[in-house]
Scaffold this active site. Structure first.
Site, PDB file in Angstrom:
ATOM      1  N   LYS A 180      -6.718   4.688   0.491  1.00 47.11           N
ATOM      2  CA  LYS A 180      -7.440   5.455   1.504  1.00 47.11           C
ATOM      3  C   LYS A 180      -6.468   6.474   2.089  1.00 47.11           C
ATOM      4  O   LYS A 180      -5.635   6.136   2.929  1.00 47.11           O
ATOM      5  CB  LYS A 180      -7.990   4.515   2.579  1.00 47.11           C
ATOM      6  CG  LYS A 180      -9.026   5.161   3.509  1.00 47.11           C
ATOM      7  CD  LYS A 180      -8.340   5.944   4.594  1.00 47.11           C
ATOM      8  CE  LYS A 180      -9.320   6.637   5.519  1.00 47.11           C
ATOM      9  NZ  LYS A 180      -8.655   7.649   6.359  1.00 47.11           N
ATOM     10  N   ALA A 238      -2.087   0.165  13.573  1.00 48.92           N
ATOM     11  CA  ALA A 238      -1.555  -1.036  12.929  1.00 48.92           C
ATOM     12  C   ALA A 238      -2.051  -2.298  13.619  1.00 48.92           C
ATOM     13  O   ALA A 238      -2.358  -3.295  12.954  1.00 48.92           O
ATOM     14  CB  ALA A 238      -0.032  -0.995  12.934  1.00 48.92           C
ATOM     15  N   GLU A 255       4.537   0.181   8.040  1.00 55.57           N
ATOM     16  CA  GLU A 255       5.621   1.130   8.329  1.00 55.57           C
ATOM     17  C   GLU A 255       5.107   2.057   9.403  1.00 55.57           C
ATOM     18  O   GLU A 255       4.208   2.863   9.163  1.00 55.57           O
ATOM     19  CB  GLU A 255       6.012   1.894   7.058  1.00 55.57           C
ATOM     20  CG  GLU A 255       7.360   2.580   7.167  1.00 55.57           C
ATOM     21  CD  GLU A 255       7.268   3.995   7.688  1.00 55.57           C
ATOM     22  OE1 GLU A 255       7.479   4.182   8.907  1.00 55.57           O
ATOM     23  OE2 GLU A 255       6.991   4.904   6.897  1.00 55.57           O
ATOM     24  N   CYS A 288       8.547  10.400  10.439  1.00 55.61           N
ATOM     25  CA  CYS A 288       8.694   9.174  11.226  1.00 55.61           C
ATOM     26  C   CYS A 288      10.156   8.814  11.439  1.00 55.61           C
ATOM     27  O   CYS A 288      10.519   8.230  12.451  1.00 55.61           O
ATOM     28  CB  CYS A 288       7.948   8.027  10.557  1.00 55.61           C
ATOM     29  SG  CYS A 288       8.508   7.651   8.881  1.00 55.61           S
ATOM     30  N   GLU A 383       6.754   8.266  20.730  1.00 62.02           N
ATOM     31  CA  GLU A 383       6.832   9.161  19.578  1.00 62.02           C
ATOM     32  C   GLU A 383       5.915  10.367  19.778  1.00 62.02           C
ATOM     33  O   GLU A 383       4.724  10.220  20.021  1.00 62.02           O
ATOM     34  CB  GLU A 383       6.431   8.406  18.315  1.00 62.02           C
ATOM     35  CG  GLU A 383       6.581   9.221  17.046  1.00 62.02           C
ATOM     36  CD  GLU A 383       6.239   8.422  15.803  1.00 62.02           C
ATOM     37  OE1 GLU A 383       7.031   8.454  14.839  1.00 62.02           O
ATOM     38  OE2 GLU A 383       5.175   7.772  15.797  1.00 62.02           O
TER      39      GLU A 383
END
Length: 486
Positions: A180, A238, A255, A288, A383
């Site tokens: 996906k 996540a 991750e 990232c 982030e």
């Protein structure tokens, strides 16, 4: 809607790839190029129905693919790599059109790395073994059994390369795959399906379903026939995936985000340190692993900042198809708004923009460096995923380590120092899945890759990937066929 669109002069099928054939949805979503905000085309928008069909196709194809010899699986993976290499130019221009990253980077590094991903795991499969060992005369033999259908959910910042970090080891392991891709950059996943089919990958072994995670994610991750889930993306997503997978105890590889530090000590080569620092603007800051927090020893902070500003000023921001461009656009207007909101809140809280601190237009954000930021501030702790960096100072090694570790993340860290003993001391204390000393972004597929804390669960690369995608089995055999010689 038409079955194909043209992106950068390349025809791309807009339908899903399920069970070895193209499948259209009744609804679509619009794919927009970050280069100019223009519409590329309409893409089939998956539903729970297509998600179930993709898993069913993967389940049906699994027994035969799992029984396929290692040598044959490796041969097909190499054939996929051959197909990628034949289409590097097409894949590069489509990827740049779709996600805005530099065309020169795609041509010279990123897309060739896609082929390398397949070759590496094909070769690693053929040498994957654990030496037998004895226990009271009994022989232990470790083997890796294919686990089953695997759902792979991948991000938009390096779509094909990051997808194949997962697809290649999953296929090598003998698993079947439902991929996906991110809805903001779905096109090269569709081309990968074509390449894999041309390479002889059996129908149903690789399936590609497009759409919004909010609409098809749960149907994929909660499915009882899914045996592995691998996700690269944000921490909130996540957590939702983990909740969805919990009902079936489906193993996860995650991750996630990062807020990585760059530690610059006074004994460092400052020119090198500045080069490493400016490199953090790569891919418009949408990396990232980026070391977005500069931690610089007080005695060299002023000189470091001066050199950084001078070097950053030489960067060219603009059309990523231009060979002279260093920084392209951000992926989507929503991402640009998110980036700017972070910066404006930081400025309102007292931060100072040494450079940047504003949008350039609707697609591009000015490379930004913020100082006068508090350790507990949002801009230091969260982030941003854009070309926004912060700079703080420290006076002792202990303070540097404390500041470096003082976030909820632990994906990576970069260290600039001329003292080998200090490098060893500091790296032992840093909480990170990867630490670079006097370098950045050196990534070998045989090394473990992943994050600590909220930066992820598990490791990818080399045998670690096979450990995840397989059921690792130990067979213990009695000596002499089990006969009792009394």
């Amino acid at each position: 809607m038409p079955d194909n669109i043209v992106a950068g002069g390349v025809s791309v099928d807009t339908r899903h790839w399920i069970g070895g054939r193209r499948v259209a949805s009744s609804e679509t979503f619009t794919d927009v190029s970050p280069i100019d905000g223009g519409t590329i085309g309409e893409i089939s928008r998956g539903t729970a129905l297509e998600a179930a069909a993709a898993v069913a196709a993967a389940k049906a194809a699994f027994p035969a693919w799992a029984a396929t010899s290692r040598a044959e699986r490796a041969r097909i993976l190499h054939a996929i790599a051959d197909g990628v290499e034949k289409r590097i130019e097409e894949l590069s221009i489509v990827e740049t059109t779709d996600n805005g990253a530099l065309l020169r980077s795609h041509r010279r590094g990123v897309i060739p790395r896609v082929a390398h991903n397949f070759r590496f795991f094909a070769d690693w499969l053929l040498k994957l073994e654990h030496e037998d060992f004895e226990t009271r005369g009994h022989t232990n033999h470790v083997s890796w059994d294919p686990a089953g259908p695997s759902v792979l959910i991948t991000p938009w910042n390096a779509p094909l390369m990051l997808a194949t970090w997962k697809v290649a080891p999953a296929l090598a392991a003998g698993n079947t795959v439902v991929l996906k891709p991110a809805e903001w950059s779905p096109l090269t996943a569709s081309l990968l399906a074509d390449i894999a089919a041309e390479a002889g990958l059996p129908a149903g072994v690789l399936n590609v379903i497009q759409g919004y995670g909010s609409e098809i994610g749960d149907a994929l991750t909660s499915h009882p026939d899914v045996r592995r889930i691998s996700f690269t993306g944000s921490v909130p997503t996540a957590k939702r995936i983990a909740e969805s997978a919990a009902g079936n105890l489906t193993p996860l590889s995650l991750e996630l985000g990062g807020k990585s530090p760059l530690l610059v000590f006074a004994d460092a080569d400052l020119d090198l340190a500045v080069d490493l620092a400016v490199e953090q603007y790569d891919n418009a800051g949408q990396v990232c692993l980026a070391a977005t927090r500069f931690l610089v020893e007080e005695s060299v902070a002023e000189e470091f900042t001066r050199r950084f500003v001078e070097k950053a000023a030489r960067l060219t921001q603009g059309d990523p198809r231009d060979e002279t461009t260093d920084i392209g656009p951000n992926i989507h207007p929503r991402q640009l708004e998110k980036i700017d909101a972070f910066v404006q809140r930081a400025l309102a809280a007292g931060a100072r923009a040494v450079i940047g601190g504003h949008r350039k237009d609707t697609q591009y954000y000015a490379p930004t460096l913020l100082t006068d930021v508090a350790q507990d501030s949002e801009i230091v702790q969260e982030e941003v995923f854009g070309p926004v960096l912060t700079l703080q100072t420290f006076s002792t090694e202990e303070e540097a380590v404390r500041l470096a570790n003082d976030t909820r993340f632990g994906l990576a860290a970069t260290l600039a120092t001329g003292d080998a003993e200090r490098a060893e001391r500091v790296t032992e204390q840093l909480v990170a899945g990867t630490v670079w000393v006097n370098c950045f972004f050196v990534r070998d597929l045989q090394a473990p890759f992943g994050g600590s804390r909220h930066s992820g669960v598990g490791r990818e690369g080399g045998t670690w990937s096979f450990d995840f995608y397989c059921d690792v089995k130990n067979t213990v055999t009695a000596p002499n066929g089990g006969k009792n010689h009394g």
